[in-house]
Design a protein around this motif. Structure first.
Motif, short mmCIF file in Angstrom:
data_model
loop_
_atom_site.label_atom_id
_atom_site.label_comp_id
_atom_site.label_asym_id
_atom_site.label_seq_id
_atom_site.Cartn_x
_atom_site.Cartn_y
_atom_site.Cartn_z
N LYS A 119 -6.49 6.01 31.09
CA LYS A 119 -7.40 6.18 32.22
C LYS A 119 -8.85 5.96 31.81
CE LYS A 119 -4.42 9.88 33.91
NZ LYS A 119 -4.35 11.31 34.14
N VAL A 120 -9.68 5.72 32.81
CA VAL A 120 -11.14 5.73 32.62
C VAL A 120 -11.62 7.04 33.24
CG1 VAL A 120 -13.33 4.63 33.15
CG2 VAL A 120 -11.32 3.23 32.69
N HIS A 121 -12.26 7.87 32.45
CA HIS A 121 -12.71 9.18 32.88
C HIS A 121 -14.16 9.10 33.33
CE1 HIS A 121 -9.05 10.80 31.16
NE2 HIS A 121 -9.27 9.96 30.16
N VAL A 122 -14.46 9.71 34.46
CA VAL A 122 -15.81 9.68 35.01
C VAL A 122 -16.54 10.96 34.60
CG1 VAL A 122 -17.19 9.58 37.11
CG2 VAL A 122 -15.08 8.28 36.95
N GLN A 123 -17.72 10.78 34.03
CA GLN A 123 -18.53 11.93 33.61
C GLN A 123 -19.84 11.88 34.38
OE1 GLN A 123 -17.75 14.45 31.61
NE2 GLN A 123 -19.71 15.36 32.09
N TYR A 124 -20.12 12.92 35.15
CA TYR A 124 -21.36 13.01 35.92
C TYR A 124 -22.39 13.81 35.12
CZ TYR A 124 -18.49 11.50 39.81
OH TYR A 124 -17.66 10.79 40.62
N TRP A 125 -23.58 13.27 34.97
CA TRP A 125 -24.67 13.99 34.31
C TRP A 125 -25.64 14.42 35.40
CZ3 TRP A 125 -25.71 16.42 30.03
CH2 TRP A 125 -27.01 16.78 29.75
N ILE A 126 -25.78 15.73 35.63
CA ILE A 126 -26.67 16.21 36.68
C ILE A 126 -27.92 16.85 36.09
CG2 ILE A 126 -24.84 16.51 38.36
CD1 ILE A 126 -24.91 19.52 37.72
N GLY A 127 -28.03 16.86 34.77
CA GLY A 127 -29.19 17.44 34.11
C GLY A 127 -30.41 16.53 34.20
N GLN A 128 -31.53 17.06 33.77
CA GLN A 128 -32.78 16.30 33.74
C GLN A 128 -32.91 15.57 32.41
OE1 GLN A 128 -34.69 16.09 36.43
NE2 GLN A 128 -33.19 17.39 37.45
N ARG A 129 -33.91 14.72 32.31
CA ARG A 129 -34.12 13.95 31.08
C ARG A 129 -34.40 14.85 29.88
NH1 ARG A 129 -34.07 8.59 31.09
NH2 ARG A 129 -34.44 7.50 33.04
N GLN A 130 -35.17 15.93 30.08
CA GLN A 130 -35.48 16.81 28.94
C GLN A 130 -34.22 17.52 28.44
OE1 GLN A 130 -36.99 17.09 31.93
NE2 GLN A 130 -37.07 19.21 32.62
N ASP A 131 -33.26 17.79 29.32
CA ASP A 131 -31.99 18.39 28.89
C ASP A 131 -31.21 17.40 28.02
OD1 ASP A 131 -32.59 20.61 30.45
OD2 ASP A 131 -31.57 19.76 32.20
N LEU A 132 -31.24 16.14 28.44
CA LEU A 132 -30.54 15.11 27.68
C LEU A 132 -31.22 14.88 26.33
CD1 LEU A 132 -28.26 13.11 27.59
CD2 LEU A 132 -29.67 11.50 28.87
N ALA A 133 -32.55 14.92 26.29
CA ALA A 133 -33.27 14.77 25.03
C ALA A 133 -32.93 15.91 24.07
CB ALA A 133 -34.78 14.73 25.29
N ARG A 134 -32.81 17.13 24.60
CA ARG A 134 -32.44 18.27 23.77
C ARG A 134 -31.01 18.11 23.23
NH1 ARG A 134 -34.13 23.24 26.77
NH2 ARG A 134 -33.93 21.57 28.09
#
Length: 72
Positions: free
Chosen positions: A50-65
């Motif tokens: 399967k291809v699994h879908v991952q939703y990122w709802i965080g902000q850019r600073q959360d992703l940078a951390r």
């Protein structure tokens, strides 16, 4: 909230992830999100198909951390 889909599926250990966010992602950011999704659950052989879908709802600073933690 508009959805931006990273163009190619990210492959982590044979499992494919389609990454969605509400802003454009770089390849490194999409890989970080997919790696986090991979580490958060137990995978089976059936999941390889399967291809699994991952939703990122965080902000850019959360992703940078998250990226800074992944580097250590």
């Amino acid at each position: 909230m508009p959805a931006v889909i990273y163009p190619q599926p990210i492959v982590v250990n044979g499992y494919r992830f389609r990454v969605h966010a509400h802003y454009a992602l770089t390849e490194r950011e999409a890989q970080t999100i997919a790696l986090r999704a991979y580490r958060c659950r137990k995978w089976t052989k059936k999941d390889l198909e399967k291809v699994h879908v991952q939703y990122w709802i965080g902000q850019r600073q959360d992703l940078a951390r998250l990226e800074s933690l992944a580097r250590h």
